[in-house]
Each structure stands twice: as C-alpha cells, then as structure tokens.
Design a protein around this motif. Sequence first.
Motif, short mmCIF file in Angstrom:
data_model
loop_
_atom_site.label_atom_id
_atom_site.label_comp_id
_atom_site.label_asym_id
_atom_site.label_seq_id
_atom_site.Cartn_x
_atom_site.Cartn_y
_atom_site.Cartn_z
N LYS A 23 36.87 31.36 -133.89
CA LYS A 23 36.89 30.95 -132.23
C LYS A 23 35.53 30.39 -132.26
O LYS A 23 34.76 29.92 -132.83
N CYS A 24 35.63 29.75 -130.87
CA CYS A 24 34.37 29.00 -130.34
C CYS A 24 32.94 29.58 -130.65
O CYS A 24 33.18 31.04 -130.32
N ILE B 73 42.29 34.00 -127.25
CA ILE B 73 41.57 32.88 -128.04
C ILE B 73 41.31 33.10 -129.70
O ILE B 73 41.74 32.14 -130.08
N PHE C 171 39.09 25.07 -132.22
CA PHE C 171 38.31 26.15 -131.36
C PHE C 171 38.54 25.91 -129.85
O PHE C 171 38.26 26.68 -129.08
N THR C 172 38.80 24.54 -129.49
CA THR C 172 38.91 24.17 -128.21
C THR C 172 39.84 23.31 -128.02
O THR C 172 40.13 22.46 -128.69
N CYS D 161 33.59 19.01 -131.24
CA CYS D 161 33.82 20.48 -131.90
C CYS D 161 34.33 20.33 -133.19
O CYS D 161 33.93 21.20 -134.22
N GLN E 27 38.82 27.54 -124.33
CA GLN E 27 38.25 28.05 -125.57
C GLN E 27 37.68 29.47 -125.07
O GLN E 27 37.75 29.92 -124.07
N CYS E 28 36.92 30.05 -126.08
CA CYS E 28 36.41 31.27 -125.82
C CYS E 28 35.46 31.34 -124.67
O CYS E 28 34.69 30.38 -124.46
N THR F 84 44.37 27.56 -128.63
CA THR F 84 43.70 27.50 -129.85
C THR F 84 44.41 27.76 -131.30
O THR F 84 45.52 28.42 -131.32
N LYS G 174 39.73 22.52 -120.21
CA LYS G 174 39.17 22.81 -121.51
C LYS G 174 39.16 24.44 -121.68
O LYS G 174 38.66 25.08 -120.76
#
Lengths: 690, 269
Positions: B135-136, B123, B53-54, B24, B76-77, B48, B74
């Motif tokens: 963000k992701c 997030i 992002f993750t 990422c 993330q968004c 985050t 894991k």
Amino acid sequence: MAKHYSRYDIDTVVKITGTPKAKYLEVLKLFCSTSAPNKTGCINYAMGITQHTVGSQNVKSFANVQLLLGNMGRPGGGINALRGENNVQGATDMALLFHIIPGYIDSPISNAANKDLLNFVKAVTPGAAKLPAASMAEFRAAVTAGIPNSGFKVNTSKWVVSMLKAWWGDACTPDNDFAYHYLPKRDAAKNYSHIAMFEAMHKGEIDGLFVMGSNPVVGGPNANKEQTAMTKLKWMVSVDLWLNETAEFWTYAGWERPHGGTHHMEKITPKDIQTEVFFLPACAVYEKEGTAAQTGRWVQYRWKGAEPLGESKSDLWIIDEIAKKVQGLYKGSTKPQDEPLTKMTWGYGHGEEPEPILVGKELSGYTVADKKPIAAGFGALKDDGSTACGVWVYCGQMASKADGSLDYKPMHRDNKDNSKTGLGLFSNWGWCWPVNRRIVYNRCSVQPDGVTPWPGDDDRVLIHWDATKISDPLKPEVVGSWVGDDVCDCVKTSPPDKAVPFLMRPEGTGCFFAAKASFKEGPFPEHYEPWESPVKNMMNSQAVNPATKIWEPDKLGTTDKYPFIGTTYRVVEHWQTGALTRNLPWLAELMPNMFVEISEELGRLREIKNGDKVMVSTTRGDIEAVACVTKRIKPYIIDGKEQHLVGALWQYGFKGYATGDPANRLTPHVGDANTMIPEYKAWLCDIRRA
Amino acid sequence: MARLMTNLYDVSKCTACRGCLNACKDSNQLPAVIEPFKGNYDTHGGDTNGNTFTVMRFNEHDDPVDGVRWNFLKYQCMHCIDPECMKVCPKGAYTKLEWGATFHDEEKCIGCQYCTYACPFGIPKYRKHTDTVTKCTLCYERVGEGLTPACTRTCPTGALTFGFRDELLAVAEAKAKFLRANGFPRATVYGKVELGSGTNKIYVLTDTPDKFGLPVDPKVSANTWVWQDWVQPYAGWLIPIALAGSAISFVTTRMLASKGGNHTEGGHE
C-alpha cells in the motif's frame, strides 16, 4: 463591419452552433466585460481552432474581438496560440514552412516578379512593388528616404541580404546579386503543404522523404492514403526516438485493417513495397543542447540532462553530418548549378558535436568585417553585404561579454519578475524576440498621449513617454524617449503622436478589414460549414469556404451513409502521435487502447454499451475502437435538430505498449484555405457495434 | 507525540493528469499494470492493486441544476489515525510512525491479507510475487529526508500539498467554506472526523463524498473488534481460529460491500 455582423444575432448563432443560449450569453457577458478600460482578457487557443477549413478566419475573429475590446498590447491581454509541441514557435521562426524564408518573409517564386534580388525585395516590401528603382543602390536610397505605406517592413531588403550573406558568405557579393540566384524558388501554382505533398507522393511525383520527429501514418489526415503514398517512394529516412508507425509503415502489422469494414483496402504486404527505409535513431530532448522558443516567443537555452542512449544522436548532429557529407560529395564541382552547395557556409565547430552557440550566433547576426555579434538588434542590419544574419527577428540574441566571449542571452536565468502586475515579464530570463520585447503592441498599454494610464489601470502601463530623456548619449540633440519595464514596440524616439502601436502594419494601426493579400478569403470572417457537415450553411448559400482547395471531391461523405459528426482530440497521457508515450509502460498503463467517446443518447440509438467494441467509418476508412459511452458528451441541437458526435483519440497506432487504430484513417484530405492545416476537427462518420 | 504531518488533496484543483500515479510508480519502482481500456478513464477499475498504490477515480454525475460534473478523486491509503489494518495484523507488520504515516513492514508481512478485508477503504492489496500486502507508504523515506511525498512533489496544479495536519486542516476548512460560497454548496472536508479519530489524509471535496465514490460514513468491520479483543492476544496458539476468523471476515466484508453498493464504480459504468 457592424452591418456584416448584424446578421449574426444571438438566436442565429446558437441555432448554428448548438450552444445553449443561456450559456452563450454568460460567456459573452463575462468576456465582453474585459472591454472596461481597467480590465484585460486574453484568448488562449489550442490547435483545434486552426484545424478547420476556416481555421485562419477563426483566428482572425479572435483578433477582431481583441481589438474591439481593447485587449491588445497590455499585460493579461492578447491572443495566445498553445502549440501542439513546445518548439513550434522556434520551428516557424526558422521557416519550417514552404511559403516563407526565415523571418516571416514570403519565399521567392519562380516567376518574372522574383527573377532577381531587386524584383524580389520590391515584391516583399509593402508599398515597394511599383517603385521606379532600377538598381539595388537606388532601392537602398528609397528605403533610407522611406517608402510610403511600408511600415517597419520597409527594412525587408536588409533582412534578406543579411540572410543571404549568412548562408553564402564570401560568395554573396553585390556583383552576383548577393547570391539571390542560389535561393530555391517555388512554383506559384503548386502547394507544398503536408496534404499537397502526400497528394503528390500518392501520384508518384516524389522519390524520397525525410521524416524527422513526425509520424504521418498516425498523425496525417487520411492516414490510409498517406500510408499508401509512402509505398510509392523510392526511399525514406525516418529520424525518431522509436521505430514508430511511419518507420515501420511497410510491415505486416502496418497493413492490418479491421474485418468487416465498409472499405476494401488493397491488401499490401512488405514484398509489394519497394521503398528503401532507413532509420536514424535520435536522442531525446533531455539528451541534447540547444534552444526552444515557446508561444510567447521566449527563446530559452536548454542544457543536456543525460547522455544519449546507444547510438542515438541529436538532430543537430544528424543535420550537420548530412550537410557536411553532401557538401563533400560536390567538392571540386565547377558546375554553376552546384554552387548553392559548394559555396554554402557551414561551420558549427570542429568537435564531434556541433556547437549550438555557433548556430545561435549565425541566427543572431554579426558584422562581416570582424565577425562580432550585432548586439544592437536588427536596426543595425544592412543590405550592402556588411552584415550577416540568419533570421532577423533573432538579431540581438547574442552579444559580446567584456572579455570578448559570447553572451548568448537565451542562457540568461534571472527569475525576477519586473512587471508591476505579477503577470510576468521576467525580462532577463532567456531572451524574447524581437529585441527582448516581452509584450508586443505595448504602445497600447498607455493612452494615446503616451503618459496617461488607462483609467484605474496604472499597473498595466508597460512603457511611457519621457519628454526630457535623451536615449542616445551620442545624439544629445534627440530629446524624448519611451521608457518603462518592457522594450517599447515603437520607434524609441518617436513622440506619442507619431509612435504607432502596430509597427509592422503599413497603416501602423490594428486592422479589422483584411487586405486582399493577407487572406485568401475576407475581408471579414464569415460562417461556413466544414467540408463535411450534417447541416446547411444557415448564413449564406455557399456551404464550405469557397477559397479552400478540395483535393478529393469524390470522398465527400454525406449524411445518408455517414449521419454523425466526427472529431479528433487527445488525452493528456499521450503526446502527439504517441510515438514517445505509448512506448512508456507507465503511460501506456494509464491510457492503454484506442477509444471513441459517444453520448448515452447515441449509445441507445446504435445499441452500443460502454466498453463495447465498435467500428467507425468514413469515406476514407474504418477503424475499430472501444466505446466510451459518457454523460460528458451530449447531442448538439443544431437548427432544432439533434446531431450526434463521435469523439475519437488520434494518438494510437500499431506500435508500442498502448495500441489501437489511428483515428486519422477517418479524417479528410482537406484543409484551411490559407495554411492548408487539415480539417481534423469536423467530418461525417458512422458508428456501429463491431 | 510528534506533530502530525499529512497530505491535503484539494479536488477543486485536480485536473486528473495522473502525474501523481506516475511519480508514485517511479518513486516506488513499481511495474506498469497494463489492462485493456474498458470504458472509463480510470483504467485501474477504481481500485489499487499490488503494484499500484494510488489510483485516480473518474466519477460522472449529471445533475439537472449543476449539469455534468466529472469528479476526479485520487484514491490511496488514508493513513487512518487509528488504523484497522494495524489492529488485525497477526504479525505486527503495521505501525504508526510518530508523524502520522501508517507504516507497513513488508519484511514482517506473511501475506495473510486480513488487513485487506479489515480496511474500511479497501486499500491494501496482495502482491503474489512477493507474497506480501502492499500500500501507499506516504513516502516515509522521502519525508524522513525532509522531502515531500512523490505525488505531492510532482503535482503541477497544487492540488496536493504536504505539511502539518493541524495547519492543513485549517486550510482545508477555509477552502471548503470558500467553495460553498462560490458555486459548490455541498463542498466539504473529508478525513477530519471519519472513523471517529479521522485520517491522516485530508480531502477537500466539491460535493458530498458519495459523489466521489468515497464511503460517506466509513465503517469498521465487526470482526475487527472480535479479532482485536479476543483473538490477537492469543495469536501465538490460536492460528487455526485465526484462519476461521479470516473466513468469517471475508464473508462479512463481502456482505457489507454488497449491501453498501459498489461504490468504486464511477459514472456511466
């Protein structure tokens, strides 16, 4: 054997190991179920198994278990060592060890039994020691006739002479004993392993040191002692991608030690150190070409993915340059003692970069007369100087293409799995030593009659006997041959009753009872405690493996001062001593500092909370670390008593983005009785809040 | 509407190698955020940040029956089907791409951070040097080129897969059923129905969501409704009210967070 192991009943074993009985039984039940004829099980072990004073015996136990369960020589079976680095197998094949020369042959010793080639080959060929042969010609005749109890190693003289021919070319002749006297001989009374070398260095017996891709200031046992030993060198050359802790062992940062430790380390500063340090920048694996051999003995060629950065060079270039320069320095010398260098063959291309394929050709072997590669394999090697081969197990990895160019088999890339089980033979992907045999001892994959599969196990038959097949059209009188998906691990034309499954063994069969020469201890593995242990040996009155050399008896820690068990291990985010990964910011981010793991119970006992700074001490040194108090670690119940564990990462040092004290400042200078692999995995320590 | 494409994350296959975190950062060219080790393998504190992002959460549980479980997650968004961030954004920086990604346009972002309070998963994060929220992205550019997201591409165990949401949901349901029958009786699928319409990230969990530090029943902040129905239509002339809304949102979100307990803390912390 049954009597020996009857002492190890389930309750005794769990008392010693601390494994919960139910869990132990569950594991036994599952793994022993692979003794069914239609099942196989494999043991994959990592280096921790070997990092004990009984490391070799641990592995021997695996061998015994797999033989008993019938798990050898069949797909999905075997014992597989997961090495610490990807090319450890290749390094071992090239004899990056002191006790062997290439091809796993004992290295010659400076004694009467090794004084000339004849005596040496008698010593290293099983069953040949008392042979009356008085000359190499007579020995050769004995080999042709067959030496009893020799196994396939009867051919050792062919491998040795072909290696000498590869190394010394025209200067290797029948008249000068095939240049055997050029071969360095080791002192039988000396040990040249890592620990022994640093012990000698510490005594001032060693002037210079080349350190290539190694970082003993972080990775060596008793790292305080090893770092001190380096101050006694006159010079040191570090070859690495980074200025790692070893390259900078002489700096102020290198001698910082935590305050308030129990050990008084002599304060050393750069001006106290006379060692002249050179640094040669090496390029990364992706920036160079060559082969790597993995643990399944597959030799695979790797092409360059990127150009080296700056002035960094491949290790092949570095060694090639040094060899050429050194040989140049001796040019014109007529002194006999300089002949090993002046007569040495060295020629791996004429360009700026040496050509790995030419190294591959030398390893694979060629006929001296026409310099053509020996594609047939080591069966074609001779001990009369007509063949040259750098390492016999690699013989046949090179062939000639129809147009006369070299066919370097490690470059082959056919990703078709030719196994019936889907467990993966991939016989035309890369090349596998010996003779591209993917599964050794594969004679065991079919019943002794050579044709009947093990019940319910048709798919695992790797080879079988075809009584009508003529394998060599030039010898039509020889009828009958082994055929199948893999290259047979027996003489191809030996009928089933003669084709033994363990070709390299004098007996031709698997071996539970270790012969005297094969291990320092034995004949069966027996339990011994680590050198430092909080408990007595419950199996016998001898605490530690009696065959192990104790280098520093005064450094034996005891439970009155060091009550807890210490061990070392890694995290996936860092590779080995972290020289590579701790310099990469994204990986430093994931594992930024040295920490030690302890149980909640030990945390309560020593009033250590998660995230606290702690000091860990042994008789060798002190380190500071962050405590990770975790549910994942539980106290062991050994012989009914609670024993606590401190788990330390060994991958940190003072260089890079991710830093911390090296855990190896704690570990002892003691190792396995046979290999001298350090006992990193079990020692005694104390832990307290820093 | 195009067929939705999504990530499936099967925790039973995850070894927490964190190759996805590296991939990422590489793909998005994000700098390392090196913080000292504090006692959990999750060096990001479970959360985050503007340049990460993750993250990977490490949750430890000691169960009298199951023994010790080290649950990796894991995080993330979630690319919610009906995302709250999009509803509260005064500048319309958030849009839903037709294949399912919640896209945040940094060009439009003014760094007001309303979304960071509205997000039920906490997030989006503010990044000071760009004065934007990040963000992701679900690697929308890679997906647009016919590739899979960087995390999925690098995952060595197959814990992450990418494909059509309906197909992956079926895969997820089957896997959860298998796990329930094979030693993980509480295995479940997360992201199918959460927040009513579900998320565009599907998780297969080996235990209940709380054992992974996930909100069992993610809730939308009440302020979001106020904002969406009353404030946003008049955003052009109601900036002062918007700021007040921000303050209210801030306070309420914090209250909700403290009421629900700090679920981002893992294991022994």
